[in-house]
Design a protein around this motif. Structure first.
Motif, short mmCIF file in Angstrom:
data_model
loop_
_atom_site.label_atom_id
_atom_site.label_comp_id
_atom_site.label_asym_id
_atom_site.label_seq_id
_atom_site.Cartn_x
_atom_site.Cartn_y
_atom_site.Cartn_z
N ALA A 44 -5.08 -11.71 4.73
CA ALA A 44 -4.32 -12.32 3.64
C ALA A 44 -2.86 -11.89 3.72
CB ALA A 44 -4.91 -11.89 2.29
N SER A 45 -1.96 -12.78 3.35
CA SER A 45 -0.55 -12.43 3.26
C SER A 45 -0.37 -11.50 2.07
CB SER A 45 0.29 -13.69 3.05
OG SER A 45 1.59 -13.35 2.62
N PRO A 46 0.35 -10.40 2.25
CA PRO A 46 0.57 -9.51 1.11
C PRO A 46 1.59 -10.04 0.11
CG PRO A 46 1.64 -8.63 3.06
CD PRO A 46 0.89 -9.85 3.49
N SER A 47 2.37 -11.05 0.51
CA SER A 47 3.45 -11.51 -0.37
C SER A 47 3.31 -12.95 -0.84
CB SER A 47 4.79 -11.35 0.34
OG SER A 47 4.84 -12.17 1.48
N ASN A 48 2.33 -13.69 -0.31
CA ASN A 48 2.17 -15.10 -0.67
C ASN A 48 0.69 -15.43 -0.73
OD1 ASN A 48 1.96 -17.94 -0.67
ND2 ASN A 48 3.93 -18.15 0.34
N CYS A 49 0.20 -15.73 -1.91
CA CYS A 49 -1.23 -15.99 -2.11
C CYS A 49 -1.72 -17.24 -1.39
CB CYS A 49 -1.54 -16.10 -3.60
SG CYS A 49 -1.33 -14.53 -4.46
N GLY A 50 -0.83 -18.14 -1.05
CA GLY A 50 -1.22 -19.39 -0.40
C GLY A 50 -1.20 -19.32 1.12
N ILE A 51 -0.98 -18.14 1.68
CA ILE A 51 -0.89 -17.99 3.13
C ILE A 51 -1.87 -16.92 3.61
CG2 ILE A 51 0.60 -17.21 5.03
CD1 ILE A 51 2.93 -18.46 3.58
N PHE A 52 -2.49 -17.20 4.76
CA PHE A 52 -3.32 -16.20 5.42
C PHE A 52 -3.14 -16.34 6.92
CE2 PHE A 52 -5.89 -19.97 5.10
CZ PHE A 52 -6.66 -20.00 6.26
N TYR A 53 -3.53 -15.32 7.63
CA TYR A 53 -3.38 -15.29 9.08
C TYR A 53 -4.75 -15.25 9.73
CZ TYR A 53 1.34 -14.01 7.81
OH TYR A 53 2.59 -14.01 7.27
N LYS A 54 -4.97 -16.11 10.70
CA LYS A 54 -6.20 -16.11 11.47
C LYS A 54 -5.87 -15.50 12.83
CE LYS A 54 -9.34 -19.30 11.09
NZ LYS A 54 -10.08 -20.57 11.17
N CYS A 55 -6.59 -14.46 13.20
CA CYS A 55 -6.33 -13.76 14.45
C CYS A 55 -6.96 -14.51 15.62
CB CYS A 55 -6.86 -12.34 14.39
SG CYS A 55 -6.01 -11.34 13.17
N GLU A 56 -6.16 -14.72 16.64
CA GLU A 56 -6.64 -15.41 17.84
C GLU A 56 -6.18 -14.62 19.06
OE1 GLU A 56 -5.38 -19.47 19.91
OE2 GLU A 56 -6.34 -19.76 17.96
N ARG A 57 -7.12 -13.92 19.67
CA ARG A 57 -6.85 -13.10 20.86
C ARG A 57 -5.71 -12.10 20.61
NH1 ARG A 57 -7.57 -18.33 23.93
NH2 ARG A 57 -9.71 -18.19 24.66
N GLY A 58 -5.74 -11.45 19.46
CA GLY A 58 -4.75 -10.44 19.14
C GLY A 58 -3.47 -10.96 18.52
N ARG A 59 -3.37 -12.28 18.35
CA ARG A 59 -2.17 -12.88 17.76
C ARG A 59 -2.48 -13.42 16.38
NH1 ARG A 59 0.30 -17.81 20.14
NH2 ARG A 59 -1.87 -18.39 20.04
N PRO A 60 -1.62 -13.14 15.39
CA PRO A 60 -1.82 -13.74 14.07
C PRO A 60 -1.25 -15.17 14.04
CG PRO A 60 0.00 -12.18 14.00
CD PRO A 60 -0.55 -12.14 15.39
#
Length: 93
Positions: A44-60
């Protein structure tokens, strides 16, 4: 069948163009090694509730929830804000 391929290509293009506009926040780090590649790692983004990061081979990879929804860390989906219960730290967006 061709229509399904067309929809998949369109969805992929939307995901790529959406994620490329939003910079990756400081402190977001994906695991560099995953023993089980079927495990999905999302942050989850710590600063924006509408954003998240999906990890793909070590890359967000930046993902944005549809307008009006927040990322629910318990269910790992975009959800109604009252169910997601997200409280941003140092809101930037």
């Amino acid at each position: 069948m061709k229509f399904h391929v067309f929809l998949f290509v369109c969805a992929a293009l939307v995901a790529v163009t959406t994620s490329s506009r939003i910079p990756i926040e400081d402190g977001i780090e994906c695991p560099t090694e995953q023993l089980d590649t079927s495990d999905v790692v999302q942050i989850a983004s710590p600063s924006n509730c509408g954003i998240f990061y999906k990890c793909e081979r070590g890359r967000p990879i930046v993902n944005k929830c549809p307008e009006g929804l927040h990322y629910n860390t318990r269910l790992m989906v975009c959800d109604h804000p009252s169910r997601a219960q997200c409280v941003p730290i140092n809101p930037e967006y």
